[in-house]
Structures are given as structure tokens and as C-alpha cells.
Scaffold this active site. Structure first.
Site, PDB file in Angstrom:
ATOM      1  N   HIS A   1       0.836  -1.196   0.000  1.00 18.14           N
ATOM      2  CA  HIS A   1       0.000   0.000   0.000  1.00 18.14           C
ATOM      3  C   HIS A   1       0.873   1.249   0.000  1.00 18.14           C
ATOM      4  CE1 HIS A   1      -3.224  -2.778   1.211  1.00 18.14           C
ATOM      5  NE2 HIS A   1      -4.046  -1.848   0.754  1.00 18.14           N
TER       6      HIS A   1
ATOM      7  N   LYS B   1      -0.445   4.760   4.647  1.00 15.57           N
ATOM      8  CA  LYS B   1      -1.338   3.830   5.341  1.00 15.57           C
ATOM      9  C   LYS B   1      -0.794   3.558   6.735  1.00 15.57           C
ATOM     10  CE  LYS B   1      -3.832  -0.539   4.782  1.00 15.57           C
ATOM     11  NZ  LYS B   1      -5.113   0.101   5.118  1.00 15.57           N
TER      12      LYS B   1
END
Length: 257
Positions: A143, A147
Site C-alpha cells: 500500500h 497507510k
């Protein structure tokens, strides 16, 4: 994600943006939500989260933080409004608190709103059963650098599915990191590897490594719109449903009887 949800709502047949809200100190409070999403004016101002009870909506689509999600879920239960939750990183206690709201209102709670990811969930169950215990399982996810939770909620759900099908507890059989002299891999472990960097929207792969072959089930998201479209589909589906705790497998008709 909020801007993407607004765009998806405006494009989804049967959906109408009734309200939008942000934290009380957000600089966009009072501004037109459509303009902030790059769509032009929609005559819906961005309101303070404190004013949710005053806003007009049938279904609240919630992508915030775990603590805020629990508060919003409890408020929706009090107001009798349906709820779709895409927030990740909820603790077991927070999930239980949200689940209790399902006694009063319909709630869709899913670690990933993507239609493709949820199809992968269903395929993963079949693969785990068919392959049996002779294959090592590793889950790799990537990600963007901002995040805050790891592994991702989607990766954890993938691990839970494998554990359920093998009759294991993910809590006791997950391995979240390896370093140094770790020894040989145990047969009943489920490994996780996490990558964070750049603007990666979301990549997930479940690797089954067996004698002489590898099988991979992968999903790669190139746009947050895939999550927003899934959330709108969930909002349409849940409207008018009886109270209960649902997930995207229910929404897509993938849940096994």
C-alpha cells in the site's frame, strides 16, 4: 477517499448525495462537497462530524478511523440509519461494538469494498479446500506510504479465510515478520509480508507454495474508485434491509449457504 466516494455516489444510479461531513477542524467545512470532489456544485455543504444527527441521509458510508467509526455506528443505531463501513484497522473490541449495532440497524462491514477483492475471497476458500494442507501459505500486500495499519485489513481477512478453512486460529498461527535465524518454516503457519511505499493503491497476493508448483491469487487496485463503487453498491443493497451485520459477500451474493 471521501472525494472519490462523492464522485461514485453522483455516478451511481439510485444514489443521491444527501450529506458529507469531516472532522470539526477541517478547512473545507461549509464548502460545497461537489466542488471539493472536482465535480462542480451539488448544493451539499461539508458539515462537521458533530452534526451528523442533523443531516439528511438514509445510508451512511463510513471511511474514517476506528475510533470515529464506532462512534458513528452507535449514532446511526440511535438514529435508525443504515451503515456501510469501509474503515480498516478496527480492534476485536471495536468490531464487537459495531456488531452490536447490527441488532438495531443493517450494517455492512467489510475490510475491502472492491468487487474483485471479494471475488478473490470466495476463490480463496475454494483453493484452500482443494489444495489441502500440503501447501505453504504466504500473504503479500503493498500500500501507499501513508497507510497507518499493517497488515492491511484485507490481508488479515485473507489470512482468516485460510485459517478458517484449515481449522486454525489466525491469532496463534500467523507470522508477521521474519528476521535472523528463524529455523525451518512450520507447516501450519500463515505468513504475512507488508510493503509500504509511494502511492500504491493496494496490492494483495495469496501464495500457495507446494511441491513442484506455486499457485497465486492476486488482486491489484489501480484506483480508489474500485472501493468507492463497491461501497455505493453496498449502500444500494442495504437500504431497506432488516437489522443485521452483513459483509460484501452478502452484497454480491457470494456467501455460501
Amino acid at each position: 477517499m471521501g472525494r472519490t466516494l462523492i464522485e461514485a455516489c453522483q455516478a451511481e444510479p439510485g444514489c443521491l448525495l444527501g450529506a458529507a461531513f469531516e472532522r470539526p477542524d477541517h478547512p473545507q467545512i461549509g464548502q460545497d462537497a461537489g466542488i471539493q470532489a472536482g465535480l462542480g456544485a451539488v448544493d451539499v455543504p461539508v458539515s462537521k462530524a458533530d452534526d451528523i444527527a442533523k443531516l439528511a441521509f438514509d445510508v451512511l458510508v463510513e471511511f474514517t478511523s476506528p475510533q470515529a467509526t464506532v462512534a458513528h455506528a452507535q449514532l446511526c443505531a440511535t438514529l435508525g440509519r443504515a451503515l456501510v463501513i469501509g474503515t480498516t484497522g478496527l480492534s476485536p473490541e471495536q468490531k464487537d461494538a459495531v456488531g452490536c449495532c447490527g441488532d438495531t440497524i443493517p450494517v455492512v462491514l467489510a475490510p475491502n469494498m472492491s468487487i474483485g477483492v471479494n471475488l478473490c475471497f470466495a476463490l480463496l476458500r475454494q483453493a484452500t479446500r482443494a489444495l489441502g494442507e500440503g501447501y505453504d501459505v504466504e500473504i503479500i500486500e503493498a500500500h501507499h506510504r501513508h497507510k497507518v495499519d499493517a497488515p492491511s485489513g484485507t490481508a488479515l481477512r485473507l489470512g482468516e479465510i485460510v485459517a478458517e478453512e484449515r481449522g486454525l486460529s489466525l491469532e496463534t498461527h500467523a507470522v508477521y515478520g521474519r528476521e535472523g535465524i528463524t529455523g525451518a518454516r512450520s507447516d501450519d503457519t500463515i505468513g504475512f509480508a507488508t510493503v509500504r511505499g509511494g502511492d500504491i493503491v493496494g496490492d494483495h497476493t495469496v501464495l500457495f507454495a507446494g511441491p513442484g508448483e506455486r499457485i497465486e491469487i492476486s488482486h491489484r487496485a489501480s484506483s480508489r474508485m474500485t472501493f468507492a463503487r463497491g461501497a455505493m453498491r453496498a449502500a444500494r443493497w442495504i437500504a431497506g434491509r432488516p437489522p443485521g451485520l452483513y459483509d460484501m459477500q452478502d452484497v454480491l451474493g457470494l456467501k455460501e449457504t
